[in-house]
Design an enzyme around this catalytic site. Structure first.
Site, PDB file in Angstrom:
ATOM      1  N   TYR A  87      -5.467  41.058  44.316  1.00 14.45           N
ATOM      2  CA  TYR A  87      -6.204  41.744  43.243  1.00 14.45           C
ATOM      3  C   TYR A  87      -7.704  41.721  43.525  1.00 14.45           C
ATOM      4  O   TYR A  87      -8.375  42.760  43.498  1.00 14.45           O
ATOM      5  CB  TYR A  87      -5.919  41.076  41.883  1.00 14.45           C
ATOM      6  CG  TYR A  87      -6.899  41.525  40.828  1.00 14.45           C
ATOM      7  CD1 TYR A  87      -6.791  42.787  40.245  1.00 14.45           C
ATOM      8  CD2 TYR A  87      -7.974  40.713  40.443  1.00 14.45           C
ATOM      9  CE1 TYR A  87      -7.721  43.217  39.306  1.00 14.45           C
ATOM     10  CE2 TYR A  87      -8.900  41.139  39.508  1.00 14.45           C
ATOM     11  CZ  TYR A  87      -8.772  42.389  38.942  1.00 14.45           C
ATOM     12  OH  TYR A  87      -9.698  42.827  38.029  1.00 14.45           O
TER      13      TYR A  87
ATOM     14  N   SER B 269     -15.146  42.982  39.253  1.00 13.76           N
ATOM     15  CA  SER B 269     -14.777  41.706  38.640  1.00 13.76           C
ATOM     16  C   SER B 269     -15.544  40.570  39.304  1.00 13.76           C
ATOM     17  O   SER B 269     -15.874  40.642  40.500  1.00 13.76           O
ATOM     18  CB  SER B 269     -13.271  41.534  38.862  1.00 13.76           C
ATOM     19  OG  SER B 269     -12.891  40.192  38.749  1.00 13.76           O
TER      20      SER B 269
ATOM     21  N   LYS C 296     -10.562  44.781  44.549  1.00 18.20           N
ATOM     22  CA  LYS C 296     -11.874  45.066  43.933  1.00 18.20           C
ATOM     23  C   LYS C 296     -12.970  45.056  44.998  1.00 18.20           C
ATOM     24  O   LYS C 296     -13.857  45.905  44.996  1.00 18.20           O
ATOM     25  CB  LYS C 296     -12.182  44.040  42.837  1.00 18.20           C
ATOM     26  CG  LYS C 296     -11.295  44.185  41.602  1.00 18.20           C
ATOM     27  CD  LYS C 296     -11.498  45.524  40.902  1.00 18.20           C
ATOM     28  CE  LYS C 296     -10.552  45.721  39.744  1.00 18.20           C
ATOM     29  NZ  LYS C 296     -10.606  47.070  39.153  1.00 18.20           N
TER      30      LYS C 296
HETATM   31  P1  NAD Z   1      -5.644  47.030  31.062  1.00 19.88           P
HETATM   32  O1  NAD Z   1      -4.417  46.804  31.871  1.00 19.88           O
HETATM   33  O2  NAD Z   1      -5.613  46.710  29.627  1.00 19.88           O
HETATM   34  O3  NAD Z   1      -6.123  48.549  31.233  1.00 19.88           O
HETATM   35  C1  NAD Z   1      -5.944  49.258  32.429  1.00 19.88           C
HETATM   36  C2  NAD Z   1      -5.256  50.568  32.068  1.00 19.88           C
HETATM   37  O4  NAD Z   1      -5.096  51.353  33.236  1.00 19.88           O
HETATM   38  C3  NAD Z   1      -3.855  50.350  31.469  1.00 19.88           C
HETATM   39  O5  NAD Z   1      -3.810  50.967  30.199  1.00 19.88           O
HETATM   40  C4  NAD Z   1      -2.899  51.000  32.469  1.00 19.88           C
HETATM   41  O6  NAD Z   1      -1.826  51.634  31.824  1.00 19.88           O
HETATM   42  C5  NAD Z   1      -3.822  51.984  33.193  1.00 19.88           C
HETATM   43  N1  NAD Z   1      -3.441  52.256  34.584  1.00 19.88           N
HETATM   44  C6  NAD Z   1      -3.218  51.350  35.579  1.00 19.88           C
HETATM   45  N2  NAD Z   1      -2.896  51.995  36.714  1.00 19.88           N
HETATM   46  C7  NAD Z   1      -2.911  53.321  36.442  1.00 19.88           C
HETATM   47  C8  NAD Z   1      -2.653  54.497  37.202  1.00 19.88           C
HETATM   48  N3  NAD Z   1      -2.291  54.429  38.487  1.00 19.88           N
HETATM   49  N4  NAD Z   1      -2.778  55.701  36.595  1.00 19.88           N
HETATM   50  C9  NAD Z   1      -3.132  55.797  35.296  1.00 19.88           C
HETATM   51  N5  NAD Z   1      -3.383  54.727  34.525  1.00 19.88           N
HETATM   52  C10 NAD Z   1      -3.266  53.500  35.089  1.00 19.88           C
HETATM   53  O7  NAD Z   1      -6.827  46.230  31.806  1.00 19.88           O
HETATM   54  P2  NAD Z   1      -8.292  45.900  31.267  1.00 19.88           P
HETATM   55  O8  NAD Z   1      -8.351  44.463  30.960  1.00 19.88           O
HETATM   56  O9  NAD Z   1      -8.719  46.899  30.258  1.00 19.88           O
HETATM   57  O10 NAD Z   1      -9.097  46.110  32.623  1.00 19.88           O
HETATM   58  C11 NAD Z   1      -9.806  47.313  32.886  1.00 19.88           C
HETATM   59  C12 NAD Z   1     -10.469  47.194  34.241  1.00 19.88           C
HETATM   60  O11 NAD Z   1     -11.344  46.067  34.247  1.00 19.88           O
HETATM   61  C13 NAD Z   1      -9.508  46.967  35.409  1.00 19.88           C
HETATM   62  O12 NAD Z   1      -9.986  47.676  36.519  1.00 19.88           O
HETATM   63  C14 NAD Z   1      -9.584  45.479  35.644  1.00 19.88           C
HETATM   64  O13 NAD Z   1      -9.271  45.155  36.987  1.00 19.88           O
HETATM   65  C15 NAD Z   1     -11.049  45.221  35.341  1.00 19.88           C
HETATM   66  N6  NAD Z   1     -11.332  43.832  34.943  1.00 19.88           N
HETATM   67  C16 NAD Z   1     -10.636  43.274  33.903  1.00 19.88           C
HETATM   68  C17 NAD Z   1     -10.898  41.960  33.536  1.00 19.88           C
HETATM   69  C18 NAD Z   1     -10.117  41.292  32.430  1.00 19.88           C
HETATM   70  O14 NAD Z   1     -10.064  40.057  32.400  1.00 19.88           O
HETATM   71  N7  NAD Z   1      -9.518  42.039  31.505  1.00 19.88           N
HETATM   72  C19 NAD Z   1     -11.890  41.235  34.213  1.00 19.88           C
HETATM   73  C20 NAD Z   1     -12.593  41.848  35.247  1.00 19.88           C
HETATM   74  C21 NAD Z   1     -12.301  43.152  35.603  1.00 19.88           C
HETATM   75  C1  WQD Z   2      -9.929  30.785  32.176  1.00 23.53           C
HETATM   76  C2  WQD Z   2      -9.896  29.267  32.182  1.00 23.53           C
HETATM   77  C3  WQD Z   2      -8.007  28.314  33.309  1.00 23.53           C
HETATM   78  C4  WQD Z   2      -4.957  29.613  30.512  1.00 23.53           C
HETATM   79  C5  WQD Z   2      -9.147  35.791  35.418  1.00 23.53           C
HETATM   80  C6  WQD Z   2      -9.116  36.503  36.740  1.00 23.53           C
HETATM   81  C7  WQD Z   2     -10.439  37.178  36.999  1.00 23.53           C
HETATM   82  C8  WQD Z   2     -10.814  38.078  35.842  1.00 23.53           C
HETATM   83  C9  WQD Z   2     -10.784  37.345  34.553  1.00 23.53           C
HETATM   84  C10 WQD Z   2      -9.944  40.278  36.305  1.00 23.53           C
HETATM   85  C11 WQD Z   2      -9.469  28.694  33.536  1.00 23.53           C
HETATM   86  C12 WQD Z   2      -8.000  27.942  31.848  1.00 23.53           C
HETATM   87  C13 WQD Z   2      -6.173  29.405  31.121  1.00 23.53           C
HETATM   88  C14 WQD Z   2      -4.248  28.489  29.968  1.00 23.53           C
HETATM   89  C15 WQD Z   2      -6.052  27.062  30.659  1.00 23.53           C
HETATM   90  N1  WQD Z   2      -9.891  39.171  35.719  1.00 23.53           N
HETATM   91  N2  WQD Z   2      -6.712  28.155  31.195  1.00 23.53           N
HETATM   92  N3  WQD Z   2      -4.849  27.268  30.057  1.00 23.53           N
HETATM   93  O1  WQD Z   2      -8.792  32.693  35.822  1.00 23.53           O
HETATM   94  O2  WQD Z   2     -11.180  32.629  34.957  1.00 23.53           O
HETATM   95  O3  WQD Z   2     -10.137  34.784  35.478  1.00 23.53           O
HETATM   96  O4  WQD Z   2      -9.488  36.711  34.388  1.00 23.53           O
HETATM   97  O5  WQD Z   2     -10.768  40.688  37.073  1.00 23.53           O
HETATM   98  O6  WQD Z   2     -10.303  37.903  38.176  1.00 23.53           O
HETATM   99  O7  WQD Z   2      -8.837  35.549  37.753  1.00 23.53           O
HETATM  100  O8  WQD Z   2      -9.355  33.567  33.502  1.00 23.53           O
HETATM  101  O9  WQD Z   2      -8.464  33.331  31.238  1.00 23.53           O
HETATM  102  O10 WQD Z   2      -6.914  32.923  33.194  1.00 23.53           O
HETATM  103  O11 WQD Z   2      -8.690  31.259  32.704  1.00 23.53           O
HETATM  104  O12 WQD Z   2      -6.530  25.924  30.741  1.00 23.53           O
HETATM  105  O13 WQD Z   2      -3.138  28.593  29.446  1.00 23.53           O
HETATM  106  O14 WQD Z   2      -8.913  28.820  31.243  1.00 23.53           O
HETATM  107  O15 WQD Z   2      -7.607  27.229  34.093  1.00 23.53           O
HETATM  108  O16 WQD Z   2     -10.223  27.540  33.752  1.00 23.53           O
HETATM  109  P1  WQD Z   2      -9.847  33.303  35.013  1.00 23.53           P
HETATM  110  P2  WQD Z   2      -8.266  32.826  32.614  1.00 23.53           P
END
Ligand code: NAD
Ligand code: WQD
Length: 339
Positions: free
Chosen positions: A151, A126, A155
């Site tokens: 979190y 991330s 990562k």
């Molecule tokens: P998500 O929660 O939709 O998907 C993750 C899945 O993993 C879920 O379906 C959950 O049930 C499963 N899971 C969690 N722990 C588990 C375990 N111990 N055993 C089996 N299954 C398990 O999340 P996502 O948005 O699809 O994210 C996928 C990956 O990408 C994650 O590693 C997340 O940290 C990373 N990521 C997400 C974002 C984002 O904003 N969505 C941004 C950056 C990184």
């Molecule tokens: C985006 C922008 C808020 C909601 C997060 C995690 C990051 C990654 C991606 C997993 C910011 C603004 C939001 C609202 C708003 N996830 N906002 N009103 O914080 O950039 O990143 O998701 O790895 O680790 O921290 O994403 O979508 O929460 O916010 O104004 O109701 O929208 O302040 O500027 P963020 P976000």
């Protein structure tokens, strides 16, 4: 057909990636304990691709159960490890649960990879590993800062564990993908993001407000030093993100990697402000959105966006969709799931 194990395959990014993998000829199995998803997504994947994917609903922290999956599928050629807990705020209050889940699941995957000689691993990281980056856009060489949450630290630690693993396992190849802000849904609106309630990420908050699940939404701060005062992020369409995983796997399988651990940023390479995102939503969907300027949200970085040159030159990857496509597809999905 190469077999790929996708962990977290019923989740948001995992399900979209499975669609892209199947469309590119891969055979997929999933492990997802459904802690943040539903097996219904497998119906959507089947409708889109014509293929039924088998999901093992087991907890990846349970070592024997994970080994059983590897035992049953001795022909796995690659693993894409999505499964993790991902709520930044929740992780602050439940650090042990986050470290236990995100690290133990990774350790069991690495054990399986070693024992069953699976050659390739792709790991979901991330942009949060960069913390408050000192210079923009961030490249893969930008030094990582102190993590802002458990979190983000999970990562950073996951990346370090993979680095140590790759040092002593030269025949295993690993790619770390650092996603920026994934958003949007598959064009069909058959799959998309089903955030836990209440949603906290910007795009689902926008669509939930527009459809009436919330009376209004808050813009967290309009007094930042940015072009309109609101925060800047790099919103990447989930199908573009999905395709980068397929390409990363193909890159490893073709032996094109020069190191057995490589890191790639995945973002569109441009910053969009919160107010621009809201304007894009209203323009693309023709739907009004009630928003109010509120206090800054604690922990928010002012601006972050990616330099994606490395993914572009080595993986041949280029995002094809922009913020308008994100809003259009996210809106179609919101309308579908709210019916
Ligand atoms: P998500 O929660 O939709 O998907 C993750 C899945 O993993 C879920 O379906 C959950 O049930 C499963 N899971 C969690 N722990 C588990 C375990 N111990 N055993 C089996 N299954 C398990 O999340 P996502 O948005 O699809 O994210 C996928 C990956 O990408 C994650 O590693 C997340 O940290 C990373 N990521 C997400 C974002 C984002 O904003 N969505 C941004 C950056 C990184
Ligand atoms: C985006 C922008 C808020 C909601 C997060 C995690 C990051 C990654 C991606 C997993 C910011 C603004 C939001 C609202 C708003 N996830 N906002 N009103 O914080 O950039 O990143 O998701 O790895 O680790 O921290 O994403 O979508 O929460 O916010 O104004 O109701 O929208 O302040 O500027 P963020 P976000």
């Amino acid at each position: 057909m190469s077999k790929v194990l996708v962990t977290g395959g019923c989740g948001y990014i995992g399900s979209h990636t499975i669609v892209d993998l199947i469309n590119n000829g891969f055979d997929v199995i999933s492990v997802d304990n459904l802690s943040n998803s539903s097996a219904d997504v497998l119906n959507g994947i089947e409708e889109i691709t014509g293929k039924r994917v088998k999901n093992y609903a087991i907890d990846l922290c349970w070592e024997e159960a994970v080994q059983q999956v590897f035992e049953e599928h001795r022909d796995i050629k690659g693993i894409i490890h999505f499964a993790a807990l991902k709520l930044v705020g929740e992780s602050v209050n439940q650090p042990v649960r986050y470290f236990r889940n995100n690290l133990n699941s990774l350790l069991n995957i690495l054990d399986g990879m070693e024992h069953y000689e699976v050659p390739h691993l792709i790991f979901s990281s991330s942009c949060s590993v960069y913390g408050n980056a000192q210079a923009l856009p961030v490249t893969e060489e930008t030094p990582l800062q102190e993590a802002e949450s458990p979190y983000a630290r999970s990562k950073q630690m996951g990346e370090q564990i993979i680095r140590d693993f790759s040092r002593v396992h030269p025949k295993h190849n690993c790619i770390v993908l650092r996603y920026f802000n994934p958003a949007g849904a598959h064009e069909s609106a058959l799959i998309g993001e089903s955030p836990t309630n209440p949603a906290s990420n910007l795009v689902p908050v926008i669509t939930e407000t527009a459809i009436g699940k919330r009376p209004e939404m808050m813009v967290f701060g309009d007094d930042y030093d940015t072009r309109d005062g609101s925060c800047v992020r790099d919103y990447i369409h989930v199908m573009d993100l999905a395709n980068a995983h397929t390409r990363a796997l193909q890159y490893l399988m073709a032996g094109k990697n020069t190191d057995n651990l490589e890191v790639f940023n995945l973002g569109i390479g441009e910053g969009v402000t919160v107010l621009e995102a809201i304007q894009a939503f209203m323009k693309v969907t023709g739907t009004p959105l009630y928003y109010r300027i509120a206090e800054r949200r604690p922990g928010d970085v002012v601006a972050i966006y990616a330099n994606n040159d490395k993914a572009s030159s080595l993986l041949g990857w280029a995002p094809r969709r922009d913020i308008n496509d994100i809003m259009r597809t996210a809106w179609a999905w919101e309308q579908k799931r709210s019916r």
